[in-house]
Design an enzyme around this catalytic site. Sequence first.
Site, PDB file in Angstrom:
ATOM      1  N   GLN A 288       0.836  -1.202   0.000  1.00 51.63           N
ATOM      2  CA  GLN A 288       0.000   0.000   0.000  1.00 51.63           C
ATOM      3  C   GLN A 288       0.872   1.254   0.000  1.00 51.63           C
ATOM      4  OE1 GLN A 288      -3.244   0.236  -0.155  1.00 51.63           O
ATOM      5  NE2 GLN A 288      -3.930  -1.860   0.214  1.00 51.63           N
ATOM      6  N   TYR A 317      -9.450 -11.702  -2.785  1.00 59.12           N
ATOM      7  CA  TYR A 317      -8.603 -10.639  -3.369  1.00 59.12           C
ATOM      8  C   TYR A 317      -7.621 -10.148  -2.305  1.00 59.12           C
ATOM      9  CZ  TYR A 317     -12.785 -10.475  -6.360  1.00 59.12           C
ATOM     10  OH  TYR A 317     -13.860 -10.778  -7.150  1.00 59.12           O
ATOM     11  N   CYS A 413     -12.281   0.204  -4.224  1.00 62.99           N
ATOM     12  CA  CYS A 413     -11.547   1.360  -4.770  1.00 62.99           C
ATOM     13  C   CYS A 413     -12.329   1.987  -5.916  1.00 62.99           C
ATOM     14  CB  CYS A 413     -10.146   0.946  -5.213  1.00 62.99           C
ATOM     15  SG  CYS A 413     -10.139  -0.368  -6.441  1.00 62.99           S
TER      16      CYS A 413
END
Length: 457
Positions: A288, A317, A413
């Site tokens: 990240q 995921y 997202c």
Amino acid sequence: MSKKIPVQKNDYIEVDFQDLTHDGAGVAKVDGYPIFVPGGLPGEKATIKVIKVNKGYGFGRLMEIVERSEFRVDIKAEDAPKYGGCQLEHVSYEGQLKYKENQVKQVLTRIGKLEDVKVHPIIGMENPWHYRNKAQVPVGEKDGQLISGFFKPRSHEIVDTNENVLHIHEINEAVQAVKEIARELRIKPYDEDSHKGVLRHIMARYGRQTEELMVVIVTRTKEIPHQAKLIAEITARLPKVKSIVQNVNSKKTNVIMGDQTDVLWGNEVIYDFIGDVQFAISARSFYQVNPEQTKVLYEKALEYANLSGDESVIDAYCGIGTISLFLAQKAKNVFGVEIVAEAIEDAKKNASLNNITNAEFAVGEAETVIPAWYKEGNSADVLVVDPPRKGCDEALLNTIIEMKPKKVVYVSCNPATLARDLRILEDGGYQTLEVQPVDMFPQTTHVETVVLITRVN
Ligand code: SAH
């Protein structure tokens, strides 16, 4: 009968902006015909020049602002190169947060048909600058000089700059140092057209908690002229460097990294923490880019999962297992699924790095692995999904509906695909209880959202 298009190319017209597109352009409508204008803000009136007319929509250039938005900020022309990669640099942070929160609310109503779902105020950053822990900077040549910075939008022209307002200062310093050393040693920049030269990209990664720095040099050739001197200078000028890595990319391609990665000096990985969980980061591994907000996001996910220690959790995921390892601390066991094999390798290593023994990981498509796993008689109490922009595969959503986990925590997202998937889950017996947008990428148009969905019956 197609409707007549109300504007022509090269027209100068006055418009009102009503909206922003997902990439930050202003949207104005002339008799219902949308025109996209980079730089325009909702609530503004402006003169534009029509530069392209398609059947259903057009493009314009902002000429003069007649009525200004209270959220507009001005950036001096000489500072513009510092804002590479920012789509919303002309919007105040307050305006950005408002825009992102509204975007989530709008798509949940318009696409998800969720009428009275509670959307919490977006969680922004206290200091929304210099947060990125990773940079990948293209290198080129201009007027005989090695330059590096960022590609002008929609072009292959490099804007030369040493500072980027999104990057952590250590990252800016590292990139600038490598650039200066390369200039001094006359290492040839790569030239896209002739496919000659050596230095293609300068990359840097930084562990904010550990203060460990990694420098990655992407080259066309394995040989680097003056390699020993290059390394000596990098270690002398960047005392936080723990790892210097070379990646060789000899192909004529826009892809940044090639297949060969070698450690030139120091360690193969640097370390960082998100909350209490430690991660090993190699040149190629996904990590990240804003760990501070990632922690905020995943703590919300953990709060929504509300684990007591008895639950089986699936993390679909799962990437390098960031969420899985966060949840494993509070769950009976966690089962993570991810399509990229290297990411699963990293997830397993990170589990043992943290002495986490109740997390298992499998390589494969979430929509294949989880249905097969369910058919074998396995189930989960809580299911977490964190899919890419295109959202969850319908086969996975259908398995969730059959498996009936009590809770689904959806980390998204892309609000549009989130809204679409929430509608499918609602129609399958679930209810959307809480929606929390989090600003992980200030100055850009990206929005992250974490949602709690529970089984109704
Ligand atoms: N939660 C992860 C990141 C998720 S990003 C973390 O914080 O590290 C989305 C991930 O989904 C990526 O790692 C991508 O490789 C993976 N992915 C994409 N399509 C997939 C699929 N069909 N099945 C499983 N994983 C997939």
